[in-house]
Design an enzyme around this catalytic site. Structure first.
Site, PDB file in Angstrom:
ATOM      1  CG  ASP A 107     -94.021 127.144 -34.328  1.00 33.08           C
ATOM      2  OD1 ASP A 107     -93.065 126.582 -35.142  1.00 33.08           O
ATOM      3  OD2 ASP A 107     -94.314 126.611 -33.171  1.00 33.08           O
ATOM      4  NE  ARG A 108     -95.186 121.622 -32.033  1.00 33.15           N
ATOM      5  CZ  ARG A 108     -94.749 120.832 -32.304  1.00 33.15           C
ATOM      6  NH1 ARG A 108     -94.443 121.056 -33.659  1.00 33.15           N
ATOM      7  NH2 ARG A 108     -95.689 120.169 -32.104  1.00 33.15           N
ATOM      8  CG  HIS A 152     -86.721 122.734 -32.866  1.00 35.58           C
ATOM      9  ND1 HIS A 152     -85.720 122.475 -34.022  1.00 35.58           N
ATOM     10  CD2 HIS A 152     -87.611 122.979 -32.741  1.00 35.58           C
ATOM     11  CE1 HIS A 152     -87.148 123.191 -34.869  1.00 35.58           C
ATOM     12  NE2 HIS A 152     -88.441 122.921 -33.558  1.00 35.58           N
ATOM     13  CE1 TYR A 212     -91.517 121.259 -31.569  1.00 33.95           C
ATOM     14  CE2 TYR A 212     -92.471 122.420 -29.763  1.00 33.95           C
ATOM     15  CZ  TYR A 212     -92.166 122.303 -31.118  1.00 33.95           C
ATOM     16  OH  TYR A 212     -91.583 123.743 -31.482  1.00 33.95           O
ATOM     17  CG  HIS A 272     -91.208 130.753 -36.905  1.00 35.47           C
ATOM     18  ND1 HIS A 272     -91.209 130.443 -38.173  1.00 35.47           N
ATOM     19  CD2 HIS A 272     -91.250 130.549 -36.263  1.00 35.47           C
ATOM     20  CE1 HIS A 272     -92.426 129.330 -37.335  1.00 35.47           C
ATOM     21  NE2 HIS A 272     -92.574 129.200 -36.229  1.00 35.47           N
TER      22      HIS A 272
END
Length: 292
Positions: A107-108, A152, A212, A272
């Site tokens: 992910d990030r 988001h 983000y 996920h």
């Protein structure tokens, strides 16, 4: 008691002016750095890390702005750019005595790992990215009604003020929402780990939003510049991904292949949070990558 990775040693390591990362280190052998995603901390790797520590030195930091790592104030777009966060990881490895290392991110963390691979090809020997697209491609494919799954991303892309206020008013509901809807097997994130994730996120709303926000601005600029210059990942690359490409209408293999000539793309049957829901499959995929 705060959960920890079993048999790993914890320390704080300076990586930049005024920034220390919280890091768990365990095992022995060639170095492997594992980077967590949202809305998690290094604890997401607890099963995979202990498996791989049998024959690797496994390094699991909290990214800047997350977990128990420092959370510098967003002074400008570079504070939480993936370029800056990737430089943190290179500095961390060097502080631990490693000039070259394998790198995996979810992910990030995968976006940070991707940027590290582009910016530091002489340092990153192998690269794994779990359940993400490169930033530039992600924004290109998110469109129409299907983009609602990424609400988001758009919320936290807004200028400072509103997103922090909205999320800060109900942080457990916001971050808990993703822990719920992105998990196929709720047992994969036990109560104590879930509480640790929510505690960490609750204390990091401004820095998570800044991370983000950077991905809607400066990170896109960096990716676009690399694409224009023909930049590619020179090391062996593994991508593990849910089969959400078909649902959203894009070809994940083609998108990743444009960046990574030496690519192995593997669909994973899980939610996920695959390192927690399918740790054995995730560990095997990383071992296969490291053998290349």
């Amino acid at each position: 008691m705060t959960p920890a990775i079993k048999n790993f040693t914890y320390r704080r390591v300076p990586v930049a002016d005024g920034v220390c990362l919280n890091v768990a280190v365990g095992g022995s052998g060639p170095p492997l750095v594992l980077l967590h995603g949202f809305p998690q901390t290094h604890l997401m790797w607890r099963h995979v890390a202990t498996d791989l520590a049998a024959d690797h030195t496994v390094i699991c930091p909290d990214l800047r702005g997350y977990g128990a790592s420092d959370k510098p104030v967003e002074m400008d777009p570079t504070t939480y750019s993936k370029r800056t966060m990737a430089a943190d990881i290179v500095a961390l490895a060097r502080a631990l005595g490693y000039d070259r290392f394998a790198l995996a991110g979810h992910d990030r963390g995968a976006l940070v790992a991707f940027r590290a691979g582009l910016d530091h090809p002489e340092t990153v020997t192998h690269l794994a990215c779990l359940d993400v697209l490169p930033t530039l491609d992600m924004w290109d494919v998110m469109r129409g009604a299907t983009a609602a799954v990424g609400f988001h991303l758009y919320l936290m892309a807004q200028p400072p003020g509103l997103p922090e206020q909205l999320i800060g008013a109900a942080p457990d509901a916001f971050f808990g929402h993703f822990l719920d809807i992105w998990t196929n097997d709720t047992r994969a994130v036990p109560t104590d780990v879930r509480a640790a994730y929510l505690d960490a996120c609750r204390a990091a709303v401004p820095s998570i939003v800044a991370d983000y926000r950077a991905s809607a601005g400066i990170d896109v600029d960096h990716d676009r510049a690399d694409r224009a210059a023909g930049g590619q990942l020179r090391m062996p690359v593994a991508v593990l991904q849910q089969d959400w490409g078909a649902a959203l209408g894009f070809d994940a293999v083609a998108l990743w292949s444009a960046w990574a000539p030496d690519l192995r793309h593997t669909p994973v049957t899980s939610g996920h949070f695959m390192a927690e829901e399918a740790p054995a499959d995730t560990a095997k995929a990383l071992r296969d990558l490291l053998a290349r």
